[in-house]
Design a protein around this motif. Structure first.
Motif, PDB file in Angstrom:
ATOM      1  N   ARG A  65       0.829  -1.210   0.000  1.00  0.00           N
ATOM      2  CA  ARG A  65       0.000   0.000   0.000  1.00  0.00           C
ATOM      3  C   ARG A  65       0.863   1.261   0.000  1.00  0.00           C
ATOM      4  O   ARG A  65       0.469   2.286  -0.566  1.00  0.00           O
ATOM      5  CB  ARG A  65      -0.953  -0.023   1.200  1.00  0.00           C
ATOM      6  CG  ARG A  65      -2.119  -0.988   0.984  1.00  0.00           C
ATOM      7  CD  ARG A  65      -2.947  -1.233   2.237  1.00  0.00           C
ATOM      8  NE  ARG A  65      -4.193  -1.921   1.916  1.00  0.00           N
ATOM      9  CZ  ARG A  65      -4.315  -3.226   1.678  1.00  0.00           C
ATOM     10  NH1 ARG A  65      -3.226  -3.996   1.753  1.00  0.00           N
ATOM     11  NH2 ARG A  65      -5.470  -3.771   1.383  1.00  0.00           N
ATOM     12  N   LEU A  66       2.029   1.199   0.612  1.00  0.00           N
ATOM     13  CA  LEU A  66       2.966   2.313   0.560  1.00  0.00           C
ATOM     14  C   LEU A  66       3.379   2.588  -0.881  1.00  0.00           C
ATOM     15  O   LEU A  66       3.617   3.738  -1.267  1.00  0.00           O
ATOM     16  CB  LEU A  66       4.199   1.992   1.412  1.00  0.00           C
ATOM     17  CG  LEU A  66       5.228   3.106   1.623  1.00  0.00           C
ATOM     18  CD1 LEU A  66       4.634   4.246   2.452  1.00  0.00           C
ATOM     19  CD2 LEU A  66       6.479   2.558   2.292  1.00  0.00           C
ATOM     20  N   PRO A 111       8.491   7.459  -0.940  1.00  0.00           N
ATOM     21  CA  PRO A 111       7.136   7.716  -0.433  1.00  0.00           C
ATOM     22  C   PRO A 111       7.081   8.803   0.645  1.00  0.00           C
ATOM     23  O   PRO A 111       6.049   9.454   0.813  1.00  0.00           O
ATOM     24  CB  PRO A 111       6.710   6.360   0.150  1.00  0.00           C
ATOM     25  CG  PRO A 111       7.555   5.358  -0.562  1.00  0.00           C
ATOM     26  CD  PRO A 111       8.868   6.044  -0.771  1.00  0.00           C
ATOM     27  N   PHE A 112       8.188   9.006   1.351  1.00  0.00           N
ATOM     28  CA  PHE A 112       8.199   9.959   2.459  1.00  0.00           C
ATOM     29  C   PHE A 112       8.761  11.324   2.070  1.00  0.00           C
ATOM     30  O   PHE A 112       8.298  12.350   2.566  1.00  0.00           O
ATOM     31  CB  PHE A 112       9.011   9.375   3.624  1.00  0.00           C
ATOM     32  CG  PHE A 112       8.539   8.013   4.049  1.00  0.00           C
ATOM     33  CD1 PHE A 112       7.326   7.857   4.702  1.00  0.00           C
ATOM     34  CD2 PHE A 112       9.291   6.885   3.766  1.00  0.00           C
ATOM     35  CE1 PHE A 112       6.870   6.599   5.070  1.00  0.00           C
ATOM     36  CE2 PHE A 112       8.850   5.624   4.140  1.00  0.00           C
ATOM     37  CZ  PHE A 112       7.631   5.477   4.789  1.00  0.00           C
ATOM     38  N   LEU A 113       9.732  11.342   1.175  1.00  0.00           N
ATOM     39  CA  LEU A 113      10.349  12.609   0.780  1.00  0.00           C
ATOM     40  C   LEU A 113       9.790  13.163  -0.523  1.00  0.00           C
ATOM     41  O   LEU A 113       9.756  14.375  -0.711  1.00  0.00           O
ATOM     42  CB  LEU A 113      11.866  12.440   0.636  1.00  0.00           C
ATOM     43  CG  LEU A 113      12.647  12.106   1.906  1.00  0.00           C
ATOM     44  CD1 LEU A 113      14.146  12.075   1.616  1.00  0.00           C
ATOM     45  CD2 LEU A 113      12.356  13.098   3.019  1.00  0.00           C
ATOM     46  N   LEU A 153       7.310   3.535  14.177  1.00  0.00           N
ATOM     47  CA  LEU A 153       7.558   4.820  13.537  1.00  0.00           C
ATOM     48  C   LEU A 153       6.343   5.351  12.780  1.00  0.00           C
ATOM     49  O   LEU A 153       6.069   6.556  12.804  1.00  0.00           O
ATOM     50  CB  LEU A 153       8.746   4.702  12.576  1.00  0.00           C
ATOM     51  CG  LEU A 153      10.088   4.359  13.222  1.00  0.00           C
ATOM     52  CD1 LEU A 153      11.142   4.060  12.157  1.00  0.00           C
ATOM     53  CD2 LEU A 153      10.562   5.488  14.123  1.00  0.00           C
ATOM     54  N   GLY A 154       5.633   4.455  12.095  1.00  0.00           N
ATOM     55  CA  GLY A 154       4.534   4.915  11.269  1.00  0.00           C
ATOM     56  C   GLY A 154       5.027   5.836  10.165  1.00  0.00           C
ATOM     57  O   GLY A 154       6.229   6.052   9.987  1.00  0.00           O
ATOM     58  N   PHE A 155       4.092   6.386   9.407  1.00  0.00           N
ATOM     59  CA  PHE A 155       4.469   7.264   8.293  1.00  0.00           C
ATOM     60  C   PHE A 155       5.203   8.498   8.805  1.00  0.00           C
ATOM     61  O   PHE A 155       6.218   8.927   8.249  1.00  0.00           O
ATOM     62  CB  PHE A 155       3.219   7.679   7.513  1.00  0.00           C
ATOM     63  CG  PHE A 155       3.515   8.319   6.188  1.00  0.00           C
ATOM     64  CD1 PHE A 155       3.542   7.565   5.030  1.00  0.00           C
ATOM     65  CD2 PHE A 155       3.782   9.681   6.092  1.00  0.00           C
ATOM     66  CE1 PHE A 155       3.825   8.149   3.797  1.00  0.00           C
ATOM     67  CE2 PHE A 155       4.062  10.286   4.876  1.00  0.00           C
ATOM     68  CZ  PHE A 155       4.082   9.510   3.728  1.00  0.00           C
ATOM     69  N   ILE A 189      12.726  10.722   9.922  1.00  0.00           N
ATOM     70  CA  ILE A 189      14.078  10.160   9.805  1.00  0.00           C
ATOM     71  C   ILE A 189      14.663  10.421   8.421  1.00  0.00           C
ATOM     72  O   ILE A 189      15.833  10.795   8.282  1.00  0.00           O
ATOM     73  CB  ILE A 189      14.054   8.650  10.125  1.00  0.00           C
ATOM     74  CG1 ILE A 189      13.803   8.436  11.612  1.00  0.00           C
ATOM     75  CG2 ILE A 189      15.367   7.974   9.702  1.00  0.00           C
ATOM     76  CD1 ILE A 189      13.538   6.997  12.004  1.00  0.00           C
ATOM     77  N   MET A 190      13.860  10.231   7.386  1.00  0.00           N
ATOM     78  CA  MET A 190      14.367  10.442   6.027  1.00  0.00           C
ATOM     79  C   MET A 190      14.664  11.918   5.772  1.00  0.00           C
ATOM     80  O   MET A 190      15.638  12.249   5.083  1.00  0.00           O
ATOM     81  CB  MET A 190      13.368   9.913   4.990  1.00  0.00           C
ATOM     82  CG  MET A 190      13.078   8.422   5.126  1.00  0.00           C
ATOM     83  SD  MET A 190      14.567   7.414   5.317  1.00  0.00           S
ATOM     84  CE  MET A 190      13.922   5.999   6.191  1.00  0.00           C
TER      85      MET A 190
END
Length: 472
Positions: A75-76, A222-224, A304-306, A312-313
Motif C-alpha cells: 500500500r505504501l 514515499p516519504f520525501l 515509527l509509522g508514516f 528520519i528520512m
C-alpha cells in the motif's frame, strides 16, 4: 576443529578479541545497511533468534506479522488493493533474493504466453542500465536470461529510458528501473520509461512490463517525494523490491518483493508443503531462515509509522546536504549525486594529477572512516569517485567531523610527493642529470633519507649503510 573443548569464557574472549580488529559499523559509510536500532527491538530480536520463519504452523503469529508487513509495503507503493484485500508479496533475506523471485515470475509468465502463441521461448532477455547491482547479472547468468544493458556516459550516470526502450524486443521479459543507483543514489526516470514502453507496447502488441529495483529508494521516495510517480501508479510497473535492511531501518537480513496483482505471480512457482504440520505455500529460493528480522521490520513499521519514517528520512537528507556543502566548499571536488534521490553524497576530484580518490579513501581510514572509492559502470568507467551513504545514525556532527577529516587528508596529501613513482624518478634524475627532465615533476622535494635509499637500491654496493629490515 580442535580435539578438546575449552571453557565458554575462553571461547568468547578469543572471538571477542579478534572481532575488535573489525571496523566500526557506524563509521562504515560504504554500506547502505542499517547499523543501529533501538534497544527495544534488540530485545525482540534476541527473543526470536531461535524461531525458524518457515515453520508457519508452529509460529503462526510470526507469519501474520510478515503478511502485515507485505500489506503495509504494498500500500505504501500504491498497489491497487481494495479494503481488506491481501497484497501479493513475500519476505526475503534481502533484495538479491527478491530480485531473483521477481525475475523468475517475469520469465515464467513470458514463457507461458509464448507457448500459448506457439512461438519460441528459449531466448528471454532483460533490459537494464549498466549501473545495476550485481544481483541482476547473477539472475541473468544463473537463470539463462540474456542481459541487455544501457551503457552510461559522462554526466549521465543512470539508465537512459529512450535507449532502454530501443533495446526492447519480443523476447524481453521486463525492463528494470532503479530507484536509487548504487553508484550515486540517483533515481531513474521510471515515469518516462513507462510512457515510452506504453507507446511501444501499443504499437507492437507486446506487453513488456517494468520491475522497479527500489532496494535503496523504496523507503525514501514515499516519504520525501510523494508526488514522484515511480510505483504501481504506473501501468507497466508489475513488481517492486525493497530492502528492509537499508532504509527500512532493520539490521541486515530482510528484503521484500511485492506484485501488483495475483496475475503477475504465476501459480506454478508457488510450492505447497505439509510436512511441518499444515499446508504452507512458499515462494522463496531458500527454506529455513531466522524470523527475527521479520519481527524487527514489523516493529519499525508500527513504532515509527508514516510520520516517524518521514522525520528520519528528512533528517538523513538534511545531513547529506550538510556533508555535500562541506565537501563542495573545499573547492576540490565535483558532486556527482543529485538533490532528488537516496541521501548519498558521491563526489570526485576535479584535479587528479597529484593524488586520486583511492588515496583519499585509504587515508580517511586513519581517522576511522570507511569511505569507498570505485569507478563508474561502463561506459563511464574512466571516472573514479568516493561515496558516503548517510544513514539514520550518521548525525550532523559526524558529517561536520568527516568534512574536517577530509580537509586534513587533503593537506597531508598536498604536502607529500604525489606518487612514489614520481619520487623515484626525481631521485634517479638527481643522480643521472642526463635523463630527460620531463620525468621530474616541478616542485617535488625528496627527503634526504628517501633520496639516499632509492639511490642505494640503484647502487647495490652502497646497501651496507642502510637499515633494510624492521619497521619503517
Amino acid at each position: 576443529m580442535p580435539e578438546k573443548q575449552i571453557a565458554k569464557e575462553a571461547a568468547y574472549q578469543i572471538i571477542s578479541d579478534e572481532l575488535m580488529l573489525d571496523g566500526n559499523p557506524r563509521l562504515n559509510l560504504a554500506s547502505f545497511v542499517t547499523t543501529w536500532m533501538e534497544p527495544e527491538v534488540d530485545k525482540l530480536i534476541l527473543q526470536s533468534l531461535n524461531k525458524n520463519y518457515i515453520d508457519m504452523d508452529e509460529y503462526p503469529i510470526t507469519t501474520e506479522l510478515q503478511d502485515r508487513c507485505v500489506n503495509m509495503i504494498a500500500r505504501l507503493f500504491n498497489a491497487p488493493l481494495k479494503d481488506g484485500e491481501q497484497a501479493v508479496g513475500a519476505g526475503t533475506v534481502g533484495s538479491s533474493e527478491a530480485i531473483m523471485l521477481a525475475g523468475l515470475a517475469f520469465k515464467r509468465k513470458w514463457q507461458n504466453k509464448r507457448k500459448a502463441e506457439g512461438k519460441p521461448y528459449d531466448k528471454p532477455n532483460i533490459v537494464t542500465g549498466a549501473n545495476v547491482q550485481v544481483c541482476w547479472e547473477k539472475f541473468a547468468r544463473y537463470f539463462e536470461v540474456e542481459l541487455k544493458d544501457v551503457k552510461l556516459q559522462e554526466g549521465y550516470y543512470v539508465m537512459d529510458p529512450e535507449k532502454a526502450v530501443e533495446l526492447v524486443d519480443e523476447n524481453t521479459i521486463c525492463v528494470c528501473a532503479i530507484l536509487g543507483s548504487t553508484y550515486n543514489g540517483e533515481f531513474e526516470d521510471v515515469k518516462r520509461l513507462n510512457e515510452l514502453l506504453e507507446a511501444k507496447n501499443s504499437k507492437t502488441g507486446w506487453d513488456t512490463p517494468i520491475h522497479v529495483d527500489a532496494a535503496s529508494g523504496g523507503f525514501i521516495a514515499p516519504f520525501l517525494y510523494p508526488e514522484l510517480e515511480w510505483d504501481f501508479r504506473l501501468s507497466c510497473v508489475r513488481s517492486i523490491n525493497v530492502s528492509g535492511h537499508k532504509y527500512g531501518l532493520v539490521y541486515a537480513g530482510v528484503g521484500w518483493v511485492v506484485w501488483k496483482s495475483k496475475s503477475d505471480l504465476p501459480e506454478e512457482l508457488i510450492f505447497h508443503v505439509n510436512y511441518l504440520g499444515a499446508d504452507q505455500p512458499t515462494f522463496t529460493l531458500n527454506f529455513s531462515k531466522g524470523a527475527s528480522q521479520i519481527i524487527a521490520q514489523y516493529y519499525q513499521l508500527i513504532r515509527l509509522g508514516f510520520e516517524g519514517y518521514k522525520s528520519i528520512m528528512e533528517n538523513c537528507r538534511s545531513n547529506a546536504k550538510v556533508l555535500c556543502d562541506g565537501i563542495r566548499s573545499t573547492g576540490r571536488f565535483d558532486i556527482l549525486s543529485k538533490d532528488v534521490g537516496v541521501p548519498v553524497v558521491a563526489f570526485c576530484l576535479k584535479d587528479r594529477s597529484k593524488h586520486d580518490e583511492y588515496e583519499i579513501a585509504e587515508n580517511l581510514r586513519r581517522y576511522g572512516w570507511i569511505v569507498p572509492a570505485y569507478t563508474m559502470a561502463p561506459d563511464a568507467q574512466h571516472i573514479s569517485l568516493l561515496r558516503v551513504v548517510v544513514r539514520e545514525d550518521f548525525s550532523c556532527t559526524l558529517a561536520q567531523r568527516l568534512v574536517n577529516d577530509i580537509h586534513k587528508v587533503l593537506e597531508y596529501l598536498d604536502a607529500r610527493p604525489p606518487r612514489l613513482v614520481e619520487a623515484v624518478a626525481a631521485a634517479i634524475t638527481h643522480q643521472e642529470p642526463e635523463l630527460s627532465s620531463e620525468i621530474v615533476p616541478e616542485g617535488i622535494k625528496i627527503s634526504a633519507i628517501l633520496n639516499e635509499t632509492i639511490l642505494g637500491l640503484k647502487s647495490p654496493r652502497r646497501l651496507g649503510s642502510f637499515k633494510t629490515n624492521g619497521v619503517c
